[in-house]
Design a protein around this motif. Structure first.
Motif, mmCIF file in Angstrom:
data_model
loop_
_atom_site.group_PDB
_atom_site.id
_atom_site.type_symbol
_atom_site.label_atom_id
_atom_site.label_comp_id
_atom_site.label_asym_id
_atom_site.label_seq_id
_atom_site.Cartn_x
_atom_site.Cartn_y
_atom_site.Cartn_z
ATOM 1 N N UNK A 67 0.837 -1.210 0.000
ATOM 2 C CA UNK A 67 0.000 0.000 0.000
ATOM 3 C C UNK A 67 0.867 1.254 0.000
ATOM 4 N N UNK A 68 1.935 1.242 0.803
ATOM 5 C CA UNK A 68 2.830 2.399 0.841
ATOM 6 C C UNK A 68 3.443 2.653 -0.523
ATOM 7 N N UNK A 69 3.747 1.585 -1.253
ATOM 8 C CA UNK A 69 4.314 1.745 -2.589
ATOM 9 C C UNK A 69 3.396 2.534 -3.504
ATOM 10 N N UNK A 70 2.110 2.238 -3.451
ATOM 11 C CA UNK A 70 1.141 2.982 -4.266
ATOM 12 C C UNK A 70 1.072 4.452 -3.838
ATOM 13 N N UNK A 71 1.062 4.683 -2.538
ATOM 14 C CA UNK A 71 0.935 6.039 -2.009
ATOM 15 C C UNK A 71 2.182 6.878 -2.317
ATOM 16 N N UNK A 72 3.355 6.252 -2.267
ATOM 17 C CA UNK A 72 4.601 6.973 -2.542
ATOM 18 C C UNK A 72 4.769 7.279 -4.026
ATOM 19 N N UNK A 73 3.953 6.656 -4.860
ATOM 20 C CA UNK A 73 3.906 7.017 -6.279
ATOM 21 C C UNK A 73 3.024 8.253 -6.516
ATOM 22 N N UNK A 74 2.406 8.738 -5.422
ATOM 23 C CA UNK A 74 1.549 9.911 -5.531
ATOM 24 C C UNK A 74 0.084 9.576 -5.744
ATOM 25 N N UNK B 119 -3.642 8.435 -4.527
ATOM 26 C CA UNK B 119 -4.533 8.332 -3.376
ATOM 27 C C UNK B 119 -5.142 6.938 -3.361
ATOM 28 N N UNK B 120 -5.230 6.345 -2.160
ATOM 29 C CA UNK B 120 -5.719 4.973 -2.044
ATOM 30 C C UNK B 120 -6.851 4.917 -1.031
#
Length: 233
Positions: free
Chosen positions: A85-92, A94-95
């Motif tokens: 999940x952090x990987x998606x969020x650090x790509x910018x 929103x999750x």
């Protein structure tokens, strides 16, 4: 830019019972994360949001949650889930992580929330509250839960028969969650207290799979996990 993690409560079952804010965040989020069953059938939370989410426009992230109390297995799994999940969020991106009921009341999201705070404090999080199953049950049964100075308890049902009986005796109204596995001992308590008439049992409240049980029919019944009991004295 870092994306925001939204813990979104999608209510007890009826898709119309999600909040306006939950609806908006589902529309705005790039990624929708949801609990996923191993055998491929849709999870309860996923079914609730089906009418609102166009899976062609969103990145859908199904997460399998192990049904175990082994702390080592759970820790390993949750760390891997948080990393994904952090990987998606650090790509910018929103999750939105969806959960039935409310995200901070006996919810899967609580584990993720705590790990993210510890390991990824730079990632912003917001919680969108949802209607809980006991609110839906009160509405469906037309049953006021408490009034004035009366006391309400919300308790996960366990096989500690005496503890469950004490909860009934010491409160005006008790919501017993996850009652399916101990329904027989719960009914024994009600009979001993002469309160069988004061109890209601409901499965998947407000959904199209809802069952409002006749209390006598619950004995030896194979109840779904999403079943609760209300005892209103």
């Amino acid at each position: 830019m870092v994306g925001t993690l939204y813990g979104i409560g999608v209510g007890p079952g009826d898709p119309e019972l999600i909040t306006v804010k939950a609806f908006r965040k589902l529309k705005e989020s790039n990624v929708i994360a949801y609990p996923k069953k191993r055998r491929g059938s849709k999870s309860y939370a996923q079914k609730i949001i089906d009418v609102y989410v166009n899976t062609m426009d969103k990145e859908m992230l199904g997460l399998v949650f192990p049904m175990t109390k082994d702390e080592d297995i759970l820790e390993k799994y949750w760390n891997e889930t948080a990393e994904t999940i952090a990987g998606k969020l650090l790509e910018g991106k929103d999750l939105a992580f969806v959960t039935e009921g409310d995200p901070l009341l006996y919810s899967t999201f609580i584990h993720l929330f705590n790990i993210m705070k510890e390991k990824y404090p730079q990632i912003p999080m917001q919680v969108v509250p949802g209607i809980s199953s006991f609110n839906g049950t009160a509405a469906r049964l037309g049953l006021p839960l408490v009034d004035g100075d009366e006391q309400l308890a919300i308790i996960p049902a366990t096989d500690n028969k005496e503890e469950m009986k004490n909860a009934i005796e010491n409160h005006d109204c008790v919501i017993f969650l996850k009652v399916a596995k101990v329904i027989d001992s719960m009914i024994e308590n009600l009979k001993e207290l002469d309160l069988l008439h004061a109890a209601s049992v409901v499965t998947k409240v407000t959904s199209d799979e809802e069952i409002i049980w006749n209390i006598e029919e619950c004995v030896d019944a194979d109840l779904n996990y999403l079943t609760l009991m209300v005892v209103r004295k």
